[in-house]
Design an enzyme around this catalytic site. Structure first.
Site, short mmCIF file in Angstrom:
data_model
loop_
_atom_site.label_atom_id
_atom_site.label_comp_id
_atom_site.label_asym_id
_atom_site.label_seq_id
_atom_site.Cartn_x
_atom_site.Cartn_y
_atom_site.Cartn_z
N GLU A 2 34.08 -28.56 -46.41
CA GLU A 2 33.78 -29.98 -46.96
C GLU A 2 33.03 -29.72 -48.00
O GLU A 2 31.98 -28.97 -48.24
CB GLU A 2 33.17 -30.57 -45.70
CG GLU A 2 32.63 -31.81 -46.20
CD GLU A 2 31.73 -32.66 -45.35
OE1 GLU A 2 31.67 -32.08 -44.08
OE2 GLU A 2 31.26 -33.58 -45.53
N ARG A 46 30.81 -18.52 -35.17
CA ARG A 46 30.49 -18.30 -36.41
C ARG A 46 29.60 -17.50 -36.90
O ARG A 46 29.23 -16.71 -35.97
CB ARG A 46 29.35 -19.42 -36.59
CG ARG A 46 29.86 -20.94 -36.11
CD ARG A 46 28.39 -21.93 -36.29
NE ARG A 46 28.18 -22.45 -37.48
CZ ARG A 46 28.69 -23.22 -38.30
NH1 ARG A 46 29.72 -23.99 -37.78
NH2 ARG A 46 28.53 -23.70 -39.49
N LYS A 58 24.74 -26.14 -44.22
CA LYS A 58 24.28 -26.62 -45.35
C LYS A 58 23.45 -27.62 -45.46
O LYS A 58 22.50 -28.07 -46.64
CB LYS A 58 25.70 -27.28 -45.79
CG LYS A 58 26.58 -26.08 -46.42
CD LYS A 58 28.00 -26.70 -46.74
CE LYS A 58 28.91 -27.01 -45.89
NZ LYS A 58 30.10 -27.48 -46.00
#
Ligand code: ATP
Ligand code: MG
Length: 562
Positions: free
Chosen positions: A35, A262, A272
């Site tokens: 994204e 992850r 982020k």
């Protein structure tokens, strides 16, 4: 280990199983779907190395797909940085694509779903809808709008699209099952009204599709065979499949979502949103601050693409969440720079040393080996003279036997130069040493072959010639957080765990003059100190160096002492 002997990770195993069940290799296709709402970090590198690595292994295309369905947070700057970082890591995507390219197709499919009675417009408040969702143990209740007529739904959805409704007033929901044990299946939202300009589609759309509705369908459009994502999407898989069922045609490739853990790294944060806070609130100088776990921060710090790829490979792909030790990342860059970085001498905390029996005004160019780990690296010359700088820590007036550096009355070798003996010191009014007076053994020059040159003394220290040295700024970095897992504590603001000493600036360090031609990004081993690279803030008037990593893991030692 050769490629085919390496044991397969569990995702490769899944792919191999699919191939053995008749899937054709030419049907394999992967994607990396960032994204564009921030810069890539070392966690993303795990996903990049995984997906592009599979592409290389199976000779299959890998798309770069920007998952740009939230215009509020997304920007072109992030798109550009993401492309730069992936290329820098050494990977090539087959196609550069955007979820926003599929907005029309997604809209058309939604209309089709409304017509099939599989989607409806709900105009209750979001809090009411949340209440009706129920809990994991309590089934939800149907929205009073669940059974609107197809005609009414089509009209309302069209009005949503045309911007006739306010943000938050209407949503399109999939009609699935309000009592499903999987909360995500309880009539999830497919579209919301958002009157924001999009970095690509501008003002075209007043409604934007949700992640779940977009992701699987984008995979389907792109003929992605294996859609690999992180574990938090495991519960989404059922919805991913349900949405696919609504549009899937038997003759097509059916994408398969599979999940892996992850990558978390100790002593840093990886979300982020949190990294953005550090940037916006000025805790760091930017996304590329050398303390940041971003790819751009690591690059500026002196990490190489190979060291990051090697780290990703050795950390592996896991099925369960875990934290990878930052020391592993440091190991890989040290390992690489040991082989590639030219050795130079630099003094970070200087004290002056005068060789009283060395002729006034004399200068010598001494030969120094560039890299003992690399036979090709050759030699350079380093100027030597009567007045030198050495590290303050390398001298003591008195010290015990374990101090193999310079002390009064004892000898030490100056690297690439002569054996010297410390005779006396001069101090200022505070008792701080300002000059160390030494004498040298004229016959002991390194490499001269004389008997004296082969004389063994316990210690060797580095130095630079006062008249020739370049004044430089050196930035020393430590971990950004004092806590191993700063974002794992409930009720603790992760920013309170920032290491107040993560940056130490040395405004006046001295480096050997050959570094005058060093360029931004060039890496060196400052002998006995660590690996350093030239920062982008460097100018011809003043060099600026970042410490990439110390020679040894000094942190581990400190921890042990506690
Ligand atoms: P963040 O929480 O940092 O914002 P994200 O998952 O929202 O991360 P995306 O841009 O959506 O970031 O991620 C792109 C791809 O990278 C996704 O497939 C995601 O699963 C993967 N990814 C993101 N963070 C990690 C991580 N720490 N380890 C492994 N893969 C990751
Ligand atoms: Mg995401």
């Amino acid at each position: 280990m050769s490629e085919n002997k390496k044991s397969l990770n569990f995702l490769e195993q899944i792919i191999e199983d699919d191939l053995s069940k008749g899937m054709d290799r030419s049907q394999l296709r992967f994607r990396f779907p960032p994204e564009p709402n921030g810069y890539l970090h070392i966690g993303h590198a795990a996903s990049i190395c995984l997906n592009f690595g599979l592409g290389i292994k199976y000779d299959a295309p890998v798309n770069l797909r920007f998952d740009d369905t939230n215009p509020v947070k997304e920007e072109q700057e992030y798109v550009d940085s993401i492309k730069t970082d992936i290329e820098w890591l050494g990977f090539k995507w087959a196609e550069e694509l955007y979820s926003s390219d599929y907005f029309q197709q997604l809209y058309d499919w939604s209309v089709q779903m409304i017509k099939m009675g599989k989607a409806y417009v709900d105009d209750q408040s979001s809090s009411l809808m949340a209440e009706q969702k129920g809990t994991p143990t309590k089934p939800g209740t149907n929205s009073p709008f669940r059974n609107r007529s197809v005609a009414e739904n089509l009209t309302l959805f069209e009005k949503m699209k045309n911007g006739e409704f306010d943000e938050g007033s209407h949503v399109l929901r999939a009609k699935i099952d309000m009592s499903s044990p999987n909360m995500l299946m309880r009539d999830p939202v497919m579209y919301r009204v958002l009157k924001k300009s999009h970095h690509r589609t501008g003002e075209d759309w007043k409604i934007y599709p949700m992640y779940d509705w977009t992701h699987g369908e984008s995979d389907y459009i792109e003929k992605i065979s294996h859609s690999l994502c992180t574990l938090e999407f495991k519960h989404h898989r059922e919805l991913y499949d349900w949405f696919l069922d609504q549009v899937y045609d038997e003759k097509d490739i059916r994408p398969k979502q599979r999940e892996f853990a992850r990558r978390n790294l100790s002593y840093t944060v990886m979300s982020k949103r949190k990294l953005l806070q550090l940037v916006e609130e000025g805790y760091v100088s930017g996304w590329d601050d050398p303390r940041m776990p971003t790819i751009s921060g690591l690059r500026r710090r002196g990490y190489t693409p190979k060291s990051i790829r090697d780290f990703s490979e050795s950390a592996g792909i896991a099925k369960r969440d875990n934290v990878t030790d930052l020391a592993l990342l440091e190991f890989h860059i040290r390992n690489e720079l040991n082989k590639t970085a030219p050795r130079v001498m630099a003094v970070l905390n200087p004290v002056k040393l005068v060789i009283t029996n060395y002729p006034e005004g004399k200068e010598e160019l001494l030969s120094a080996e560039n890299n003992p780990e690399d036979a090709e690296a050759g030699f350079r010359t380093v100027p030597f003279s009567k007045e030198l700088y050495i590290e303050r820590e390398d001298f003591r007036e008195v010290a015990n036997k374990k101090f193999f550096r310079l002390k009064l009355g004892k000898e030490v070798r100056l690297k690439n130069a002569y054996i010297i003996k410390a005779d006396s010191v001069e101090k200022d009014e505070n008792g701080e040493i300002t000059v160390i007076y030494c004498t040298y053994d004229e016959d002991s020059k390194s490499g001269s072959g004389t008997e004296a040159s082969q004389r063994k003394v316990k210690g060797t220290i580095h130095w630079v010639s006062v008249a020739h040295a370049l004044k430089s700024e050196v930035r020393l970095y430590d971990r950004l957080f004092i806590d191993e897992a700063p974002d794992s504590h409930k009720d603790v603001d992760f920013k309170t765990l920032i290491n107040p000493e993560s940056l130490e600036v040395i405004p006046e360090a001295f480096v050997e003059p050959g570094l005058a031609t060093a360029k931004t990004g060039d890496s060196f081993q400052f002998q006995r100190l660590g690996y350093f690279n030239v920062d982008k803030d460097s100018t011809p008037e003043k060099l600026v160096f970042n410490r990439t990593v110390a020679l040894r893991d000094s942190w581990a030692k400190i921890e042990q002492k506690k």
